[in-house]
Every structure is written in C-alpha cells, then in structure tokens.
Write an enzyme that holds these catalytic residues in place. Structure first.
Site, short mmCIF file in Angstrom:
data_model
loop_
_atom_site.label_atom_id
_atom_site.label_comp_id
_atom_site.label_asym_id
_atom_site.label_seq_id
_atom_site.Cartn_x
_atom_site.Cartn_y
_atom_site.Cartn_z
N HIS A 184 17.63 1.31 -7.22
CA HIS A 184 16.74 0.16 -7.36
C HIS A 184 16.24 -0.02 -8.78
CE1 HIS A 184 13.65 3.29 -7.09
NE2 HIS A 184 12.89 2.44 -7.77
C1 UD1 Z 1 8.65 -0.29 -8.19
C2 UD1 Z 1 8.20 0.67 -9.30
C3 UD1 Z 1 9.07 1.92 -9.28
C4 UD1 Z 1 9.15 2.53 -7.89
C5 UD1 Z 1 9.63 1.46 -6.92
C6 UD1 Z 1 9.76 1.99 -5.50
C7 UD1 Z 1 7.29 -0.45 -11.30
C8 UD1 Z 1 7.55 -0.82 -12.70
N1 UD1 Z 1 8.33 0.05 -10.61
O1 UD1 Z 1 9.93 -0.80 -8.54
O2 UD1 Z 1 8.49 2.87 -10.17
O3 UD1 Z 1 10.07 3.60 -7.91
O4 UD1 Z 1 8.70 0.38 -6.95
O5 UD1 Z 1 10.30 1.03 -4.65
O6 UD1 Z 1 6.19 -0.59 -10.84
N2 UD1 Z 1 10.75 -6.93 -3.63
C9 UD1 Z 1 10.76 -7.52 -2.40
N3 UD1 Z 1 9.88 -7.10 -1.47
C10 UD1 Z 1 8.99 -6.10 -1.72
C11 UD1 Z 1 8.98 -5.52 -2.98
C12 UD1 Z 1 9.87 -5.92 -3.94
O7 UD1 Z 1 11.56 -8.41 -2.13
O8 UD1 Z 1 8.22 -5.75 -0.81
C13 UD1 Z 1 11.75 -7.34 -4.65
C14 UD1 Z 1 11.39 -8.57 -5.40
O9 UD1 Z 1 12.57 -9.27 -5.60
C15 UD1 Z 1 10.90 -8.03 -6.73
C16 UD1 Z 1 11.73 -6.78 -6.90
O10 UD1 Z 1 11.93 -6.30 -5.57
O11 UD1 Z 1 11.06 -8.95 -7.74
C17 UD1 Z 1 11.12 -5.72 -7.73
O12 UD1 Z 1 9.88 -5.25 -7.23
P1 UD1 Z 1 8.85 -4.53 -8.22
O13 UD1 Z 1 7.62 -4.22 -7.48
O14 UD1 Z 1 8.73 -5.30 -9.47
O15 UD1 Z 1 9.55 -3.20 -8.66
P2 UD1 Z 1 10.45 -2.17 -7.89
O16 UD1 Z 1 11.83 -2.36 -8.33
O17 UD1 Z 1 10.16 -2.17 -6.44
#
Ligand code: UD1
Length: 374
Positions: A208
């Site tokens: 991820h």
């Molecule tokens: C985040 C953390 C990472 C952790 C990970 C665990 C940061 C910088 N990164 O990364 O350290 O290991 O979480 O999962 O804080 N999305 C959804 N639904 C959700 C959550 C996310 O669809 O419930 C999708 C969205 O498209 C979003 C993308 O995931 O744009 C990224 O989510 P984000 O919270 O920015 O970071 P993670 O990649 O989850």
C-alpha cells in the site's frame, strides 16, 4: 487527586490496533481519563470500524472526518479540527501512536497549544526522507515530551538526534502486546477454510506504500513477481489505495485471471494474524507486518529498499528486495527451498521488541509524568 485528561489521537488502521492494549489499561485506571479522537483518515469499515469491534475499543469522543486528500490537506484539516477540540477539552496530555499523518497533525496541534505530547513507537527510522512516515516520525519525536521506544535501536536513533535521555522510555512494542493478547482469538478464525487454504502452502501479499502502488512500474513489478510464484497460492488482501491503482492501471483484471492469486478485501486483525502465522512467507511493504511476521516466525520479504525495523533484517528474518521481480522470485524460491531450516532458525531468535508489557510501562510513565508536572 484530579483525574488527568489524556487525549489519544488516532485515525489510520495500524494506530487503532497498536493502541488497543493501552486503551484498555487506561480505561481501568482511576487517575487517567482517556479520550479518543478519531481523525477520520481511514473511514472504510475494513480500515477502521472492524478494529474497534474486534478489539472492543470504546467509541471516540469525536470523529474529525478528514477523509482522503493530499498530505497537506489531510494534515491541515486534522490540525484545524483538532485544535478546536483540544481548546475545549483542555487535556493534560496528547498521545499519538505511530507515524501517520494523523500522528504528526496530532503532535503539532498539541505542541503549538503547549500541551505535552507523548509519542508511542518513537525513534523508528528508515533514513528514507522521501517516505511520508519518516517525515512524520522525525517531526513528531522532536516535538514530544515523552518518547516511548519499542527497541534499543530506536532509543539509539533518538540519542543520536540529540533528544534528552530523560524524555526517552524504552518500553517495548505495543504491537507485540496486542499480538500476544489477541492470538488465541486469531487462532479461532476460519479464514483459512473460507479461502480454501492449507497451512504453509501460500504466500500473503500486501502492498500500500505510495512509492509502490502509485508508481505503475513498481506495482506492475510486484504483480509480475507474484505470477511467477505459482507453486504457492498468493493471498492478496488489497488496501483501498491499492485496489484503486490496480483498477486504474488495468492490472486488476490481469490478477483476477491468475488462478493461484486470491485478491480479497482487507482482512480484519484476527484474520490477518492467522494468515501470517500459517503462511509459507510474507510479501509486504507494511511496517507492522514485518514485525508480526517476525513474532509469528514466518519469513518475510519486504518490498522496499529500506526498513525502519532493521532489527528484523539484522536477524535475517526479513529480506529487503525492493520491487525487482527477479530479486523477489529468487528470494522467495530460496525461502521455499530452505523452509525447514529457516523455520528452525526463526524459532530460536531473540525478540528485541520487549516482553509484551509495553502498554503497562507506557501508562506508568505517563502517570509519573503527570505527578511530577502537577
Ligand atoms: C496510511 C499511513 C501509513 C499506514 C497506512 C495503513 C500516512 C502518511 N500513511 O497510509 O503509514 O501504514 O495508513 O493503512 O499517514 N482509502 C480509502 N478508504 C480508507 C482509507 C484510505 O479508500 O478507509 C484510500 C483513499 O483512496 C486514499 C488512499 O487510500 O486516498 C490513501 O489513504 P491515506 O490515509 O492517505 O494513506 P494510506 O495509504 O492508507
């Protein structure tokens, strides 16, 4: 004596898991009134609510509903919304676990309001400043008053950066606490049966990290490597971010055509532990899973060029391959070939991550800090 108010700020999947034992202990303690604020960084059921249910975590006092966005948007929205809550609640301490944008935003907001910050999982360093988590970790550590380190190496990293020894408490890793506590429940899950899997016949794949999934070449490399690991079934619980990118790059349908790959939704904590424990090997870019594989004695291939958990690579339980498909396949085949020998070696390794009582030590240190500062 006045009860101290401590606000725990969390928002992303791993933060909920690693905070659970501390939340339960603090919940029973008369000297602390623990309030949880959920930033809303993660919002899908499989990314957040499921862990509150599985780990019996009480409801947050507020959800900031910040959702997805750029780093600046996510961080700034958390800060704006959290500031209001902290001004109203006036906590004595703000606790932030891990290294996500929710961690940094929570720490910065509190520090600027002159509320002391306690950082759980302090001192981890990958020394890769392009990783958003590395920026979050460094800045959070440097504005914290209490730094709880999971290992000696993390303590050393903080010392090298000039952080005052009095602030550092080497407690061990709360992720190890939660794993020990939840393993009996994990054993009872039926995930292997549901996926028609036999123990030690499959690899568990998760990816991820933005540098892997937002880069089509790296994502293609990872999926290409897994298509070459045919003697093993590949279980692939895909993070929402990964699912989105797989669809955009048209890799989703390609993977679905591969009979030996099971592309599924993100699994719960108990199911994940069971899947890790019974896998032949793990392929991951997650920080937490490298440690969970280590504790559950399953060899791990990390799809990154570096790791903050160098303890696991130094003990040769975890192999760094980056996303080079040849390297991934070669390393996996080596593990498969020497399965028995590696299993035996993993069982004998020391555990640098503490004794499973990190959360208790953290609570004690927080209470002594409160007494001293009152
Ligand atoms: C985040 C953390 C990472 C952790 C990970 C665990 C940061 C910088 N990164 O990364 O350290 O290991 O979480 O999962 O804080 N999305 C959804 N639904 C959700 C959550 C996310 O669809 O419930 C999708 C969205 O498209 C979003 C993308 O995931 O744009 C990224 O989510 P984000 O919270 O920015 O970071 P993670 O990649 O989850």
């Amino acid at each position: 004596m006045k009860q101290a108010i401590a606000t725990l700020v969390l928002g992303a999947r791993p933060q909920i898991i690693k905070s659970a034992p501390f939340i339960h202990l603090a919940g029973k303690d008369k000297e602390i009134n623990l309030e949880i604020v959920h930033t809303g960084q993660h919002y899908d059921y499989e990314m957040t609510k499921i862990f509150f249910e599985e780990l019996h975590i009480p409801d947050p006092i507020a959800n900031l509903n910040v959702g997805s966005g750029t780093h600046a948007q996510q961080t700034a929205k958390i800060m704006l919304r959290l500031e209001r809550i902290l001004q109203e609640q006036k906590p004595d301490l703000v606790i932030v676990p891990g290294d996500t944008n929710s961690t940094l935003a929570g720490a910065l907001t509190a520090a600027k309001l002159h509320i002391p910050v306690a950082h759980i999982e302090a001192g981890a360093r990958s020394y890769d400043i392009k990783m958003p988590e590395e920026i979050n970790r460094r800045l959070t550590d440097h504005c914290s008053k209490l730094l709880f380190t999971p290992t000696e190496n993390c303590t050393k990293n903080l010392t090298k950066e000039g952080i005052n020894q009095n602030k550092i408490h080497q407690t061990g890793d709360t992720m190890y606490d939660v794993l020990l506590q939840q393993l009996p429940k994990a054993e009872k899950t039926t995930i292997l049966k549901q996926l028609n899997l036999k123990p030690k016949t499959y690899a568990l794949l998760t990816t991820h990290r933005p540098e892997n999934v937002d880069n089509p070449k790296n994502l293609k490399n990872i999926t290409e490597a897994t298509t070459k690991l045919k003697p093993l079934t590949i279980v692939f619980p895909a993070h929402p971010r990964t699912q989105k990118q797989l669809r955009e790059t048209k890799l989703y349908s390609k993977i679905q055509k591969q009979k030996h790959i099971k592309l599924i939704k993100p699994t719960g904590y108990h199911e994940t532990l069971k899947l890790i424990k019974n896998a032949t090997l793990i392929l991951t870019d997650s920080g937490g899973m490298q440690k969970e594989a280590f504790w559950l004695k399953t060899p791990c291939i990390t799809l990154r060029k570096n790791t903050e958990w160098t303890e696991t690579t130094q003990l040769k339980a975890n192999y760094l391959t980056g996303t080079n498909p040849q390297k991934i396949v070669k390393t996996a085949n080596k593990i498969i070939k020497n399965k028995k020998q590696i299993e035996k070696k993993l069982k004998q390794l020391p555990n640098p991550f503490g004794d499973g009582n990190a959360s208790k030590k953290i609570l004690e240190a927080i209470k002594s800090y409160q007494i001293e500062s009152n």
